[in-house]
Enzyme design. Structure first.
Site, PDB file in Angstrom:
ATOM      1  N   ARG A  26      74.218  35.386  51.733  1.00  9.96           N
ATOM      2  CA  ARG A  26      74.526  36.808  51.557  1.00  9.96           C
ATOM      3  C   ARG A  26      75.997  37.017  51.204  1.00  9.96           C
ATOM      4  O   ARG A  26      76.634  37.948  51.691  1.00  9.96           O
ATOM      5  CB  ARG A  26      74.158  37.625  52.805  1.00  9.96           C
ATOM      6  CG  ARG A  26      72.670  37.611  53.152  1.00  9.96           C
ATOM      7  CD  ARG A  26      71.876  38.426  52.134  1.00  9.96           C
ATOM      8  NE  ARG A  26      70.482  38.527  52.514  1.00  9.96           N
ATOM      9  CZ  ARG A  26      69.939  39.615  53.075  1.00  9.96           C
ATOM     10  NH1 ARG A  26      70.658  40.672  53.316  1.00  9.96           N
ATOM     11  NH2 ARG A  26      68.670  39.630  53.366  1.00  9.96           N
ATOM     12  N   ARG A  39      76.621  49.801  44.600  1.00  5.39           N
ATOM     13  CA  ARG A  39      75.381  50.118  45.341  1.00  5.39           C
ATOM     14  C   ARG A  39      75.139  51.620  45.428  1.00  5.39           C
ATOM     15  O   ARG A  39      73.987  52.068  45.400  1.00  5.39           O
ATOM     16  CB  ARG A  39      75.486  49.489  46.742  1.00  5.39           C
ATOM     17  CG  ARG A  39      74.364  49.797  47.710  1.00  5.39           C
ATOM     18  CD  ARG A  39      73.074  49.112  47.299  1.00  5.39           C
ATOM     19  NE  ARG A  39      72.031  49.309  48.284  1.00  5.39           N
ATOM     20  CZ  ARG A  39      71.206  50.354  48.302  1.00  5.39           C
ATOM     21  NH1 ARG A  39      71.308  51.287  47.393  1.00  5.39           N
ATOM     22  NH2 ARG A  39      70.277  50.457  49.230  1.00  5.39           N
ATOM     23  N   ASP A  76      66.383  39.634  45.446  1.00  4.54           N
ATOM     24  CA  ASP A  76      65.843  39.685  46.795  1.00  4.54           C
ATOM     25  C   ASP A  76      64.556  38.884  46.856  1.00  4.54           C
ATOM     26  O   ASP A  76      63.905  38.681  45.835  1.00  4.54           O
ATOM     27  CB  ASP A  76      65.590  41.127  47.240  1.00  4.54           C
ATOM     28  CG  ASP A  76      65.501  41.200  48.748  1.00  4.54           C
ATOM     29  OD1 ASP A  76      66.547  41.199  49.403  1.00  4.54           O
ATOM     30  OD2 ASP A  76      64.375  41.191  49.283  1.00  4.54           O
ATOM     31  N   TYR A 152      56.052  39.809  55.430  1.00  2.25           N
ATOM     32  CA  TYR A 152      56.449  41.129  54.905  1.00  2.25           C
ATOM     33  C   TYR A 152      55.259  41.827  54.235  1.00  2.25           C
ATOM     34  O   TYR A 152      55.092  43.041  54.352  1.00  2.25           O
ATOM     35  CB  TYR A 152      57.586  40.996  53.886  1.00  2.25           C
ATOM     36  CG  TYR A 152      58.957  40.838  54.507  1.00  2.25           C
ATOM     37  CD1 TYR A 152      59.561  41.896  55.186  1.00  2.25           C
ATOM     38  CD2 TYR A 152      59.656  39.649  54.409  1.00  2.25           C
ATOM     39  CE1 TYR A 152      60.827  41.768  55.744  1.00  2.25           C
ATOM     40  CE2 TYR A 152      60.923  39.505  54.967  1.00  2.25           C
ATOM     41  CZ  TYR A 152      61.500  40.569  55.636  1.00  2.25           C
ATOM     42  OH  TYR A 152      62.752  40.428  56.189  1.00  2.25           O
TER      43      TYR A 152
HETATM   44  O1  1CP Z   1      74.659  36.893  47.784  1.00  4.08           O
HETATM   45  C1  1CP Z   1      73.511  36.960  48.219  1.00  4.08           C
HETATM   46  O2  1CP Z   1      73.035  36.102  48.973  1.00  4.08           O
HETATM   47  C2  1CP Z   1      72.724  38.151  47.828  1.00  4.08           C
HETATM   48  C3  1CP Z   1      71.356  37.860  47.335  1.00  4.08           C
HETATM   49  C4  1CP Z   1      70.278  38.084  48.399  1.00  4.08           C
HETATM   50  C5  1CP Z   1      69.461  37.127  49.000  1.00  4.08           C
HETATM   51  C6  1CP Z   1      69.570  35.626  48.854  1.00  4.08           C
HETATM   52  C7  1CP Z   1      69.843  39.352  48.869  1.00  4.08           C
HETATM   53  C8  1CP Z   1      70.430  40.652  48.507  1.00  4.08           C
HETATM   54  N1  1CP Z   1      68.732  39.149  49.665  1.00  4.08           N
HETATM   55  C9  1CP Z   1      68.503  37.811  49.783  1.00  4.08           C
HETATM   56  C10 1CP Z   1      67.424  37.149  50.508  1.00  4.08           C
HETATM   57  C11 1CP Z   1      66.643  37.914  51.508  1.00  4.08           C
HETATM   58  N2  1CP Z   1      66.180  39.192  51.452  1.00  4.08           N
HETATM   59  C12 1CP Z   1      66.176  37.358  52.717  1.00  4.08           C
HETATM   60  C13 1CP Z   1      66.388  35.919  53.113  1.00  4.08           C
HETATM   61  C14 1CP Z   1      67.743  35.704  53.706  1.00  4.08           C
HETATM   62  C15 1CP Z   1      67.876  36.104  55.141  1.00  4.08           C
HETATM   63  O3  1CP Z   1      67.139  35.612  55.990  1.00  4.08           O
HETATM   64  O4  1CP Z   1      68.790  36.931  55.400  1.00  4.08           O
HETATM   65  C16 1CP Z   1      65.462  38.340  53.400  1.00  4.08           C
HETATM   66  C17 1CP Z   1      64.785  38.215  54.746  1.00  4.08           C
HETATM   67  C18 1CP Z   1      65.462  39.510  52.593  1.00  4.08           C
HETATM   68  C19 1CP Z   1      64.785  40.793  52.881  1.00  4.08           C
HETATM   69  C20 1CP Z   1      65.752  41.898  52.924  1.00  4.08           C
HETATM   70  N3  1CP Z   1      66.352  42.400  51.820  1.00  4.08           N
HETATM   71  C21 1CP Z   1      66.294  42.536  54.055  1.00  4.08           C
HETATM   72  C22 1CP Z   1      65.947  42.246  55.500  1.00  4.08           C
HETATM   73  C23 1CP Z   1      64.953  43.218  55.990  1.00  4.08           C
HETATM   74  C24 1CP Z   1      64.620  42.879  57.440  1.00  4.08           C
HETATM   75  O5  1CP Z   1      63.529  42.349  57.672  1.00  4.08           O
HETATM   76  O6  1CP Z   1      65.454  43.152  58.299  1.00  4.08           O
HETATM   77  C25 1CP Z   1      67.208  43.492  53.610  1.00  4.08           C
HETATM   78  C26 1CP Z   1      68.013  44.462  54.423  1.00  4.08           C
HETATM   79  C27 1CP Z   1      67.258  43.359  52.190  1.00  4.08           C
HETATM   80  C28 1CP Z   1      68.120  44.142  51.262  1.00  4.08           C
HETATM   81  C29 1CP Z   1      69.197  43.369  50.639  1.00  4.08           C
HETATM   82  N4  1CP Z   1      69.006  42.207  49.916  1.00  4.08           N
HETATM   83  C30 1CP Z   1      70.208  41.799  49.410  1.00  4.08           C
HETATM   84  C31 1CP Z   1      71.203  42.752  49.822  1.00  4.08           C
HETATM   85  C32 1CP Z   1      72.649  42.710  49.444  1.00  4.08           C
HETATM   86  C33 1CP Z   1      70.565  43.720  50.599  1.00  4.08           C
HETATM   87  C34 1CP Z   1      71.212  44.960  51.220  1.00  4.08           C
HETATM   88  C35 1CP Z   1      70.810  46.148  50.445  1.00  4.08           C
HETATM   89  C36 1CP Z   1      71.721  47.311  50.646  1.00  4.08           C
HETATM   90  O7  1CP Z   1      72.780  47.358  50.006  1.00  4.08           O
HETATM   91  O8  1CP Z   1      71.371  48.219  51.395  1.00  4.08           O
END
Ligand code: 1CP
Length: 345
Positions: A26, A39, A76, A152
């Site tokens: 992340r 964003r 994502d 999910y």
């Molecule tokens: O630099 C990077 O790593 C960004 C790319 C990236 C990656 C590799 C994002 C952007 N998401 C992910 C993978 C991801 N997405 C995972 C696996 C990693 C981990 O375990 O943390 C998971 C579980 C998700 C699902 C997801 N997407 C969540 C979690 C939801 C939950 O169950 O709590 C969330 C909040 C997101 C949104 C998201 N994805 C990425 C970002 C920067 C964000 C935040 C969005 C925002 O700005 O509000």
């Protein structure tokens, strides 16, 4: 790509290096003001993921800020269920919400075959990023694990304990197997296309491995991760691509993770007693500073980081990373500080 120059690829190839390569899970995200500025132009996070120019810009932000040793695709893991017709949206304050989650076994039998055309925006983002980064910086593509994507898809949203998913697993084991098999095939096609578009390494996120007990993790998660890795290792396009496996707080032995045949294991922060001797020479290791440490003072950050670096200093194939993703409350100056002290070690 001149692979000989990338210390990240050398570490994945299990070389002992004088300095650990660094990237952060992340590494792009809400903790960065540059990210927040972009964003705020999108009300739905998925719309941002569907814009390959914006994804490219976001992937470059952490590289420009910290000169990291690897880039990661900005996207994502939920793009795959979205492409299967589940319609994923991000609602402010709620996280991901699926319009068409899986409720019954029939919903699984009626799922369309994964069509990579539905995620062509991801492959475009991969090629844009690949063209924009320095040739010595490898690009990491990624997918959720079949189990994590299934969780999910059934839950239809995020959850602490995924009760609906766990109930479905108990009541509909055969339909669950069908879903996991379909998702394994989808993940293979998805990663293969990312590699064709320019990804040099791939990471599989088993972010909900922690929901499974020791027996279930074998039959519900690792079985399908093993299949996915085997497909990648047998395919002419992906056979030489290093595979990293991140498993969140898994209730299993180190051996069970090694047996997936991943080239590198990304250790969760709690995996402090991971048997280094057992993995030595068999698999590269990535990790595993607790991201919460970045909320502490610089002395604490340095102490905790140096403990990990000392532990792995002679390890064949060690990559510095966090045990999980950077959270929005972390100060970017501390990420800069962390990167500097790892390089000074
Ligand atoms: O630099 C990077 O790593 C960004 C790319 C990236 C990656 C590799 C994002 C952007 N998401 C992910 C993978 C991801 N997405 C995972 C696996 C990693 C981990 O375990 O943390 C998971 C579980 C998700 C699902 C997801 N997407 C969540 C979690 C939801 C939950 O169950 O709590 C969330 C909040 C997101 C949104 C998201 N994805 C990425 C970002 C920067 C964000 C935040 C969005 C925002 O700005 O509000």
């Amino acid at each position: 790509m001149s692979p000989s120059k990338s210390i990240f690829l050398k570490a994945l190839n299990r070389e002992i290096l004088p300095t650990a390569p660094i990237w952060y899970m992340r590494q792009a995200g809400r903790y960065m003001p540059e990210y927040r500025a972009i964003r705020k132009k999108f009300s739905n996070f998925m719309d941002m993921c569907k814009n390959p120019e914006v994804c490219c810009e976001l992937a470059l932000q952490p590289l420009n800020a910290y000169e990291l040793d690897a880039a990661i695709l900005f996207s994502d893991i939920l793009t795959v269920p979205d492409a299967l017709g589940m319609e994923v949206n991000f609602i402010e304050g709620k996280g991901p919400i699926f319009n068409n989650p899986i409720n019954t076994a029939n919903d699984i039998f009626n799922l369309p075959i994964f069509d990579p055309e539905n995620v062509s925006y991801v492959f475009e983002a991969v090629s844009n990023i690949k063209n924009a980064i320095h040739e010595d910086i490898p690009l990491i593509g990624f997918t959720g694990s079949p189990w994590t994507l299934a969780a999910y898809s059934i839950e239809g949203q995020s959850s602490k304990n995924f009760n609906k998913t766990i109930g479905f697993l108990k009541e509909q084991p055969h339909a669950m197997e069908t879903l996991l098999t379909m998702l394994t095939d989808a993940c293979f096609i998805y990663l293969r296309k990312q590699v064709q578009s320019g990804a040099d390494v791939v990471q599989i996120f088993d972010s909900w491995a922690n929901l499974l007990n020791e027996k279930e993790i074998e039959s519900i998660s690792h079985k399908y991760i093993k299949n996915l890795i085997q497909y990648l290792k047998q395919d002419s396009i992906t056979k030489d691509i290093p595979i990293i496996l991140f498993s969140r707080d898994p209730k299993c032995s180190s051996n069970s993770l090694i047996e997936t045949k991943a080239d590198c294991l990304s250790l969760y922060s709690t995996m402090v007693n991971f048997e280094k001797e057992l993995t030595y020479g068999r698999v590269a290791i990535q990790g595993n500073l607790n991201p919460k440490i970045l909320l502490e003072s610089r002395n604490i950050i340095k102490d905790e980081t140096y403990k990990i670096l000392s532990k792995y200093k002679d390890y064949p194939g060690y990559i510095f990373n966090l045990g999980h993703g950077i959270t929005p409350d972390i100060n970017p100056d501390n990420v800069k500080y962390l990167t500097d002290i790892v390089r000074e070690f």
